[in-house]
Enzyme design. Sequence first.
Site, mmCIF file in Angstrom:
data_model
loop_
_atom_site.group_PDB
_atom_site.id
_atom_site.type_symbol
_atom_site.label_atom_id
_atom_site.label_comp_id
_atom_site.label_asym_id
_atom_site.label_seq_id
_atom_site.Cartn_x
_atom_site.Cartn_y
_atom_site.Cartn_z
ATOM 1 N N CYS A 16 0.840 -1.206 0.000
ATOM 2 C CA CYS A 16 0.000 0.000 0.000
ATOM 3 C C CYS A 16 0.875 1.257 0.000
ATOM 4 O O CYS A 16 1.818 1.355 0.788
ATOM 5 C CB CYS A 16 -0.910 -0.011 1.226
ATOM 6 S SG CYS A 16 -2.038 1.390 1.256
ATOM 7 N N CYS A 18 0.580 4.808 6.865
ATOM 8 C CA CYS A 18 -0.022 4.669 8.199
ATOM 9 C C CYS A 18 0.986 3.974 9.134
ATOM 10 O O CYS A 18 1.398 2.832 8.856
ATOM 11 C CB CYS A 18 -1.312 3.864 8.113
ATOM 12 S SG CYS A 18 -2.376 4.437 6.767
ATOM 13 N N CYS A 41 0.586 0.204 10.284
ATOM 14 C CA CYS A 41 0.113 -0.837 9.369
ATOM 15 C C CYS A 41 1.216 -1.680 8.734
ATOM 16 O O CYS A 41 2.160 -1.159 8.129
ATOM 17 C CB CYS A 41 -0.747 -0.207 8.276
ATOM 18 S SG CYS A 41 -1.554 -1.455 7.254
ATOM 19 N N CYS A 81 -16.441 -9.051 5.967
ATOM 20 C CA CYS A 81 -15.771 -7.769 5.726
ATOM 21 C C CYS A 81 -14.546 -8.000 4.837
ATOM 22 O O CYS A 81 -13.662 -8.778 5.201
ATOM 23 C CB CYS A 81 -15.277 -7.171 7.033
ATOM 24 S SG CYS A 81 -16.558 -7.055 8.274
ATOM 25 N N CYS A 101 -19.446 -5.952 4.071
ATOM 26 C CA CYS A 101 -18.713 -4.738 4.439
ATOM 27 C C CYS A 101 -17.442 -4.713 3.605
ATOM 28 O O CYS A 101 -16.857 -5.768 3.332
ATOM 29 C CB CYS A 101 -18.362 -4.764 5.927
ATOM 30 S SG CYS A 101 -17.436 -3.301 6.452
ATOM 31 N N CYS A 130 -19.143 2.343 8.869
ATOM 32 C CA CYS A 130 -18.378 1.683 9.921
ATOM 33 C C CYS A 130 -17.127 2.533 10.101
ATOM 34 O O CYS A 130 -16.309 2.617 9.175
ATOM 35 C CB CYS A 130 -18.020 0.261 9.475
ATOM 36 S SG CYS A 130 -16.854 -0.566 10.578
ATOM 37 N N ARG A 156 -17.506 -2.392 18.008
ATOM 38 C CA ARG A 156 -16.782 -3.653 17.739
ATOM 39 C C ARG A 156 -15.441 -3.685 18.439
ATOM 40 O O ARG A 156 -14.596 -2.811 18.244
ATOM 41 C CB ARG A 156 -16.597 -3.846 16.224
ATOM 42 C CG ARG A 156 -15.910 -5.187 15.907
ATOM 43 C CD ARG A 156 -16.004 -5.590 14.438
ATOM 44 N NE ARG A 156 -17.342 -5.413 13.959
ATOM 45 C CZ ARG A 156 -17.708 -4.519 13.055
ATOM 46 N NH1 ARG A 156 -16.812 -3.750 12.505
ATOM 47 N NH2 ARG A 156 -18.966 -4.405 12.684
HETATM 48 N N1 SAM Z 1 -6.689 0.511 3.330
HETATM 49 C C1 SAM Z 1 -7.938 0.737 3.944
HETATM 50 C C2 SAM Z 1 -7.940 1.915 4.855
HETATM 51 O O1 SAM Z 1 -6.926 2.207 5.461
HETATM 52 O O2 SAM Z 1 -8.994 2.541 4.983
HETATM 53 C C3 SAM Z 1 -8.489 -0.460 4.643
HETATM 54 C C4 SAM Z 1 -7.675 -1.423 5.450
HETATM 55 S S1 SAM Z 1 -6.984 -0.851 6.986
HETATM 56 C C5 SAM Z 1 -5.982 -2.214 7.382
HETATM 57 C C6 SAM Z 1 -8.345 -0.847 8.122
HETATM 58 C C7 SAM Z 1 -8.071 -0.431 9.541
HETATM 59 O O3 SAM Z 1 -7.404 -1.461 10.230
HETATM 60 C C8 SAM Z 1 -7.201 0.791 9.782
HETATM 61 O O4 SAM Z 1 -7.889 1.990 9.592
HETATM 62 C C9 SAM Z 1 -6.801 0.602 11.235
HETATM 63 O O5 SAM Z 1 -7.751 1.207 12.085
HETATM 64 C C10 SAM Z 1 -6.846 -0.921 11.408
HETATM 65 N N2 SAM Z 1 -5.486 -1.453 11.604
HETATM 66 C C11 SAM Z 1 -4.539 -1.610 10.666
HETATM 67 N N3 SAM Z 1 -3.403 -2.109 11.207
HETATM 68 C C12 SAM Z 1 -3.637 -2.261 12.534
HETATM 69 C C13 SAM Z 1 -2.849 -2.714 13.630
HETATM 70 N N4 SAM Z 1 -1.585 -3.095 13.485
HETATM 71 N N5 SAM Z 1 -3.416 -2.741 14.850
HETATM 72 C C14 SAM Z 1 -4.704 -2.347 15.029
HETATM 73 N N6 SAM Z 1 -5.479 -1.895 14.022
HETATM 74 C C15 SAM Z 1 -4.959 -1.849 12.797
HETATM 75 FE FE1 SF4 Z 2 -2.824 1.147 3.416
HETATM 76 FE FE2 SF4 Z 2 -2.670 -0.016 5.797
HETATM 77 FE FE3 SF4 Z 2 -3.021 2.602 5.640
HETATM 78 FE FE4 SF4 Z 2 -5.045 0.957 4.891
HETATM 79 S S1 SF4 Z 2 -4.175 1.185 6.935
HETATM 80 S S2 SF4 Z 2 -4.307 2.787 3.812
HETATM 81 S S3 SF4 Z 2 -3.825 -0.746 4.043
HETATM 82 S S4 SF4 Z 2 -1.206 1.471 4.920
#
Ligand code: SAM
Ligand code: SF4
Length: 334
Positions: free
Chosen positions: A55, A59, A62, A99, A130, A190, A268
């Site tokens: 990606c 973030c 992530c 989801c 979802c 959500c 959730r």
């Molecule tokens: N890429 C999309 C986005 O960011 O909107 C969808 C997938 S992203 C993985 C969805 C959510 O998962 C993130 O907004 C975050 O809140 C949660 N998430 C991701 N990595 C995480 C982690 N290591 N621990 C807890 N929550 C996490």
């Molecule tokens: Fe990409 Fe992870 Fe951020 Fe979602 S949370 S936009 S998958 S880097």
Amino acid sequence: MTTETRNDWTREEIAALFDLPFGDLVFRAAEVHRAHHAANEVQLCTLLSIKTGGCPEDCGYCSQSSHADSGVKATKLMDVRAVLQSAAQAKDSGSQRFCMGAAWRNPKDRDMPAIIEMVKGVREMGMETCMTLGMLTPGQARQLADAGLDYYNHNIDTSPERYGEVISTRTFGERLETLENVRSAGINVCCGGIVGMGETRDDRVGFIHALATLPRHPESVPVNALVPVKGTVLGDMLADTPLAKIDDIEFVRTVAVARITMPMSMVRLSAGRESMSEATQALCFMCGANSIFTGDKLLTTGNRGDSADAALFAKLGVRPMEAEEPMRVCEAAE
Ligand code: SAM
Ligand code: SF4
Ligand code: DTB
């Protein structure tokens, strides 16, 4: 006690809820919960990563960001057939919502036909759908609504003030724009975030305040506890400064304040349950958390697994929620 839905919460009111003696906060959250939801019922949702890793967003939490060094391999978008097979298994194990998550900044228009097939196929199986695909244009949101998508997950993740420290490749305002596009298309929202990223109490207040003052509360509010992943900015930061790890009681307080301020929403208890004690999870259910992710995997990290959850539910006298016709919010699109 007032349990009506309000969108005019002030930060001071939310901070005062966080400050309550713990017993009073738990009691109040349980009262609000029981006024609007069946006590002892928890919704089961299953997650599938339909496109993993690579990606472009940064973030800091992530594992799927190309800026992280987490070892997660990037894949292409899964075949529709494989996604539907996985959905059928989820349904067999009692899941009510499927989801589907993609590690994209936003979907490309060329991805939409396959995405639409996935939504239609899962819906035909009788499960709620979802998706979480990153930012959406108004047109893409309408396409998903026309396909019958029930919910779109798009998290604000933290307080508006902290956002830029966690993610630099998009703004909090862009997040709100997608949420607005999803709402206007008539899809249920959500939206939640992550607790335990080394944020302050004031950030948790700001996070809940931002959700509880949206023009309409999200129908689902995922509260994730950070799963620290090696090679991500926040995973490494927490490994170096273990004192920044969130205290269990403070996590429960956040769930309770979400319940009190957004009485009708499903709250959730999302990522982070694998390393959370059963007692902490029980407190979260008592305070109004009424949905979980099932199975032994979230998107890239581990989850508790169905047999451990079944044993916990039996201990607590908690039942899986019966699936209902998903609530539609089509009047928002008129
Ligand atoms: N890429 C999309 C986005 O960011 O909107 C969808 C997938 S992203 C993985 C969805 C959510 O998962 C993130 O907004 C975050 O809140 C949660 N998430 C991701 N990595 C995480 C982690 N290591 N621990 C807890 N929550 C996490
Ligand atoms: Fe990409 Fe992870 Fe951020 Fe979602 S949370 S936009 S998958 S880097
Ligand atoms: C959400 O708020 N939590 C889920 C879902 N929405 C998509 C994702 C949790 C991901 C946890 C980290 C991982 O497994 O990669």
